[in-house]
Design a protein around this motif. Structure first.
Motif, mmCIF file in Angstrom:
data_model
loop_
_atom_site.group_PDB
_atom_site.id
_atom_site.type_symbol
_atom_site.label_atom_id
_atom_site.label_comp_id
_atom_site.label_asym_id
_atom_site.label_seq_id
_atom_site.Cartn_x
_atom_site.Cartn_y
_atom_site.Cartn_z
ATOM 1 N N GLY A 276 0.823 -1.207 0.000
ATOM 2 C CA GLY A 276 0.000 0.000 0.000
ATOM 3 C C GLY A 276 0.851 1.249 0.000
ATOM 4 O O GLY A 276 0.388 2.322 0.349
ATOM 5 N N GLY A 277 2.133 1.111 -0.358
ATOM 6 C CA GLY A 277 3.031 2.276 -0.411
ATOM 7 C C GLY A 277 2.638 3.202 -1.544
ATOM 8 O O GLY A 277 1.878 2.829 -2.437
ATOM 9 N N THR A 278 3.175 4.418 -1.515
ATOM 10 C CA THR A 278 2.789 5.417 -2.509
ATOM 11 C C THR A 278 3.147 4.992 -3.923
ATOM 12 O O THR A 278 2.373 5.184 -4.850
ATOM 13 C CB THR A 278 3.510 6.753 -2.231
ATOM 14 N N GLY A 279 4.316 4.384 -4.067
ATOM 15 C CA GLY A 279 4.769 3.981 -5.401
ATOM 16 C C GLY A 279 3.808 2.986 -6.020
ATOM 17 O O GLY A 279 3.392 3.119 -7.182
ATOM 18 N N CYS A 280 3.432 1.982 -5.256
ATOM 19 C CA CYS A 280 2.544 0.947 -5.768
ATOM 20 C C CYS A 280 1.136 1.486 -5.979
ATOM 21 O O CYS A 280 0.418 1.077 -6.882
ATOM 22 C CB CYS A 280 2.515 -0.247 -4.827
ATOM 23 N N HIS A 281 0.748 2.423 -5.136
ATOM 24 C CA HIS A 281 -0.553 3.060 -5.292
ATOM 25 C C HIS A 281 -0.636 3.747 -6.643
ATOM 26 O O HIS A 281 -1.625 3.660 -7.348
ATOM 27 C CB HIS A 281 -0.732 4.105 -4.182
ATOM 28 N N ALA A 282 0.476 4.418 -6.995
ATOM 29 C CA ALA A 282 0.522 5.166 -8.248
ATOM 30 C C ALA A 282 0.387 4.225 -9.439
ATOM 31 O O ALA A 282 -0.151 4.604 -10.480
ATOM 32 C CB ALA A 282 1.824 5.945 -8.343
ATOM 33 N N SER A 283 0.854 2.963 -9.289
ATOM 34 C CA SER A 283 0.721 2.045 -10.422
ATOM 35 C C SER A 283 -0.457 1.085 -10.227
ATOM 36 O O SER A 283 -0.323 -0.125 -10.332
ATOM 37 C CB SER A 283 2.039 1.305 -10.652
ATOM 38 N N ALA A 284 -1.595 1.638 -9.899
ATOM 39 C CA ALA A 284 -2.872 0.918 -9.831
ATOM 40 C C ALA A 284 -2.931 -0.156 -8.749
ATOM 41 O O ALA A 284 -3.676 -1.118 -8.841
ATOM 42 C CB ALA A 284 -3.225 0.311 -11.186
ATOM 43 N N GLY A 285 -2.153 0.016 -7.701
ATOM 44 C CA GLY A 285 -2.167 -0.945 -6.600
ATOM 45 C C GLY A 285 -3.497 -0.993 -5.867
ATOM 46 O O GLY A 285 -3.910 -2.045 -5.376
ATOM 47 N N GLU A 286 -4.157 0.144 -5.827
ATOM 48 C CA GLU A 286 -5.416 0.215 -5.090
ATOM 49 C C GLU A 286 -6.484 -0.633 -5.758
ATOM 50 O O GLU A 286 -7.207 -1.392 -5.108
ATOM 51 C CB GLU A 286 -5.863 1.669 -5.032
ATOM 52 N N LEU A 287 -6.536 -0.519 -7.090
ATOM 53 C CA LEU A 287 -7.519 -1.288 -7.845
ATOM 54 C C LEU A 287 -7.214 -2.784 -7.729
ATOM 55 O O LEU A 287 -8.124 -3.614 -7.571
ATOM 56 C CB LEU A 287 -7.485 -0.841 -9.317
ATOM 57 N N LEU A 288 -5.919 -3.107 -7.769
ATOM 58 C CA LEU A 288 -5.502 -4.492 -7.612
ATOM 59 C C LEU A 288 -5.987 -5.041 -6.279
ATOM 60 O O LEU A 288 -6.523 -6.155 -6.188
ATOM 61 C CB LEU A 288 -3.968 -4.569 -7.690
ATOM 62 N N PHE A 289 -5.823 -4.233 -5.238
ATOM 63 C CA PHE A 289 -6.245 -4.609 -3.892
ATOM 64 C C PHE A 289 -7.747 -4.898 -3.859
ATOM 65 O O PHE A 289 -8.203 -5.928 -3.357
ATOM 66 C CB PHE A 289 -5.876 -3.457 -2.944
ATOM 67 N N GLU A 290 -8.504 -3.992 -4.469
ATOM 68 C CA GLU A 290 -9.974 -4.175 -4.521
ATOM 69 C C GLU A 290 -10.327 -5.441 -5.296
ATOM 70 O O GLU A 290 -11.186 -6.223 -4.883
ATOM 71 C CB GLU A 290 -10.641 -2.954 -5.182
ATOM 72 N N ASN A 291 -9.651 -5.635 -6.443
ATOM 73 C CA ASN A 291 -9.944 -6.814 -7.266
ATOM 74 C C ASN A 291 -9.649 -8.114 -6.532
ATOM 75 O O ASN A 291 -10.418 -9.071 -6.619
ATOM 76 C CB ASN A 291 -9.127 -6.771 -8.565
#
Lengths: 132, 590
Positions: free
Chosen positions: B5-20
């Motif tokens: 959940g770091g900023t770098g990964c968030h920037a590369s669509a990490g949030e959507l991945l987490f939801e999926n």
């Protein structure tokens, strides 16, 4: 306390202490004790680690969780203070960041009681030296 | 499943991945078996988003939101690893199955910090269980002083306080001077703004310093140890006192330690928190109750130090390495690091970086790895501008230095220094003229006043910089800055004056354009120098919500509801409140 009088004494004391500590963590019941370490450096305390430590001590006792709550120094994660490390028996320790009372409550109820992880774990990203 | 959940990964669509992933787990009815958790930064942002599966430690990299289905159906249900998402070792070209075998864990190695955050610092038993005092025992009972010194020499350990002087050599010189009493001093007068590694070691592992001081005492035949610590470190002092008492009770300090016949005890001396006391001669004068002014070397403290007796001064972090050198051997220690700088260095990461904190890295790692991998990159996805190493004595380095391997000599060669290990990261919003002015303000404050070039020269530098940030500077002033800096460097007695112009010189070298913009165009592109900027409202963006006007502390914004607002420049104090509060990006800096 007795004085340590020779190198042999020191080595014996070390192995006694090591087994005492591992006994403390494993003893009595087969599942063993939970060890909770709270990062109590200046930055941890400034962000409220003392209250969290007191909370964890009181609540683990109240809720009958067989845990040892102890303090330790700065883990280095200043951006996520207060930090709390929880070691469940026979598992790798897990570090939780930004722990407030609500999160501390979740640590007891969800992680310690059910083994359920929480958001905001700090992954270990360093190597330790194997002692000797 | 741990999702970064770091900023770098968030920037590369990490949030959507987490939801999926959560959705997949839900749909496959795996809620009781599989848990999806967001974690802090793994420090591997370049290959993000990261997903780590525990307990088998599978490490997936560059996972896209659409990979969620496969991860759940293959890994979670069928127990088969999704090979195409595994991390491939860049050198060996093979896929890594288990995160424990990944090279990136080796980016940080904790030697000096080995017990920090691991043991209870107020309980000597925990230190003993972690091999504590064993190195001391072996040195005292099984080694001759000259062999122990040779071990430190062979390890190639250099002073971590900033100078980088070989520790073994220092001990050797001190051991050769004979006197009825000698002293071992631990320098815990950490003064660089933003650096707190010594404090953390003393707070987290005080016994390691005591153990190393006994070894040091044995090597140079000193029976007294003094720890010079600033009074503004109350917790470190408290824990040191507890540690000293416990070590005395166990007989690990005091008379006839472990039956070796060697006596050694430690006392604490408090400093009032003056930066110049980090300099060893000033530190010794302060302990003697004199003014904390440096004196000319020679005589070196090793010849005539505390109370005129031979004295060896080492920094806290230097000492924290000593027990490990004896436990693991000089050869092991010397295998880490670069040719001339061995071992690791602790850095305090601060400034506009995501993972602010303490790190310990092997010498030779690059600034890029420290800032972008371990440090997790720049806050808010902004652009990296400079990194300041070495505190007020160091310099500002730019993009082009990012791939420089960090060690004592390389940092000096590019115009900065290791210092005690402060590392302050700056982004595009930082004005380099203002930054050097900030450091000069510190130096002017902390100069002891003994040498005129430092006392008066630094003040003049500070004033010149002030003139430039107000837009009143000329190109001549830039030449004067450089000339004056060179004079201060060449003619000051101690390290404080010799290095204080470094922030000015390095910014002049690396950001000359920025200085020129200040003097020629009266412009500060970073928008930091208040006298050179003004706030304006962009009429097209302003919706007339009145938020800015209501938050302005000096009531200089006027305008009717739903009408474009205006700022009265004659009243504006440039506090930035309007810009912070505006939700429509209607306030700009010109």
């Amino acid at each position: 306390m007795t004085k340590i009088k020779s190198l042999a004494d020191l080595k014996k004391m070390k192995s006694d202490l090591q087994s005492k500590i591992s006994l403390r963590e494993k003893s009595e019941n087969p599942e063993g004790k939970v060890v909770i370490r709270v990062g109590m450096g200046t930055s941890g305390i400034a962000s409220g680690a003392k209250e969290i430590m007191e909370f964890l001590m009181e609540e683990t006792e109240k809720r009958n969780v067989d845990a040892i709550v102890t303090q330790t120094g700065d883990m280095g994660y200043s951006y996520a203070e207060p930090t709390v490390e929880v070691k469940l028996p026979d598992q790798d320790p897990v570090v939780f960041g930004d722990v407030d009372k609500k999160k501390a409550d979740n640590i007891i109820e969800k992680y310690i009681k059910n083994g359920e992880l929480l958001d905001g774990i700090i992954p270990q990203n360093y190597e330790t030296i194997d002692k000797k | 499943m741990l999702v970064c959940g770091g900023t770098g990964c968030h920037a590369s669509a990490g949030e959507l991945l987490f939801e999926n992933l959560k959705k997949e787990v839900q749909e496959n009815d795996l809620k009781d078996e599989v848990q999806v958790v967001a974690t802090g930064c793994f420090g591997f942002c370049e290959k993000g988003p990261i997903v780590k599966i525990i307990p088998d430690n599978t490490f997936y990299v560059q996972v896209k939101p659409e990979d969620a289905k496969e991860l759940v159906s293959e890994h979670a249900i069928k127990g088969r690893k999704v090979k195409r998402l595994l991390y491939t070792d860049p050198v060996k070209k093979e896929q890594i199955q288990d995160s424990k075998h990944m090279g990136f864990y080796k980016k940080q190695l904790r030697i000096a910090l080995r017990n920090c955050g691991m043991i209870d610092p107020e309980n000597i038993d925990e230190y003993l269980a972690a091999d504590g005092y064993e190195a001391m025992g072996r040195v005292l009972l099984e080694m001759k002083p000259e062999d122990a010194i040779q071990e430190v020499l062979d390890a190639g350990l250099r002073g971590r306080g900033g100078g980088g002087f070989p520790t073994g050599l220092k001990w050797q010189i001190a051991s050769k001077n004979h006197a009825d009493q000698k002293y071992v001093v631990c320098n815990a007068d950490e003064g660089d703004p933003g650096a707190f590694m010594d404090r953390s070691i003393l707070e987290g592992d005080p016994h390691t310093v005591l153990e190393a001081m006994v070894i040091n005492g044995f090597c140079i035949n000193a029976t007294k140890g003094l720890i010079y610590i600033r009074a503004e470190y109350p917790l470190a002092i408290k824990r040191l006192k507890i540690a000293i008492d416990q070590a005395r009770e166990y007989g690990l300090l005091g008379k006839d330690i472990l039956g070796s016949g060697f006596d050694f005890d430690v006392e604490i001396r408090y400093g009032a928190g003056a930066f110049v006391c980090g300099e060893e001669t000033a530190l010794i004068h302060s302990m003697e109750g004199e003014r904390c002014e440096p004196t000319f070397k020679p005589p070196f403290p090793a010849q005539s130090g505390y109370l005129g007796k031979p004295t060896n001064v080492n920094n806290v972090e230097t000492y924290a390495n000593i027990p490990v050198i004896f436990n693991k051997g000089a050869k092991w220690f010397a295998s880490i690091g670069t040719e001339k700088s061995k071992g690791t260095k602790v850095f305090a990461l601060a400034g506009k970086i995501n993972n602010v904190g303490l790190i310990e890295v092997p010498m030779g790692i690059t600034l890029r790895e420290v800032i972008f991998e371990i440090g997790g990159g720049i806050q808010g996805g902004k652009k990296f501008k400079a990194v300041q190493t070495g505190g007020p004595s160091g310099g500002c380095l730019t993009d082009e230095h990012l791939d420089t391997p960090i060690d004592f000599d390389n940092l000096l060669a590019v115009g900065s220094m290791m210092g005690s290990g402060g590392m302050i990261v700056m982004d595009e919003d930082d004005c380099m003229v203002a930054v050097s002015q900030f450091y000069l303000e510190f130096t002017v404050e902390e100069s002891c006043g003994k040498c005129s070039p430092c006392r008066i020269g630094n003040k003049r530098l500070y004033e010149l910089l002030g003139k430039i940030t107000k837009g009143q500077g000329t190109e001549d002033d830039l030449d004067n800055l450089r000339n004056l800096s060179d004079v201060i460097k060449d003619s000051s007695l101690c390290g404080l004056g010799q290095t204080s112009p470094n922030p000015v010189l390095s910014t002049l070298d690396n950001f000359y354009e920025e200085y020129l913009a200040h003097v020629n165009e009266q412009k500060c592109f970073a928008g930091q120098c208040k006298e050179l900027i003004r706030y304006e409202i962009i009429p097209e963006n302003c919706v007339g919500c009145t938020v800015c006007a209501r938050n302005c502390p000096v009531n200089c914004i006027s305008g009717e509801r739903k009408q474009v607002h205006t700022i009265d420049q004659s009243l504006c104090i440039k506090c930035n409140a309007c810009m912070e509060k505006c939700k429509f990006n209607a306030v700009t800096i010109i």
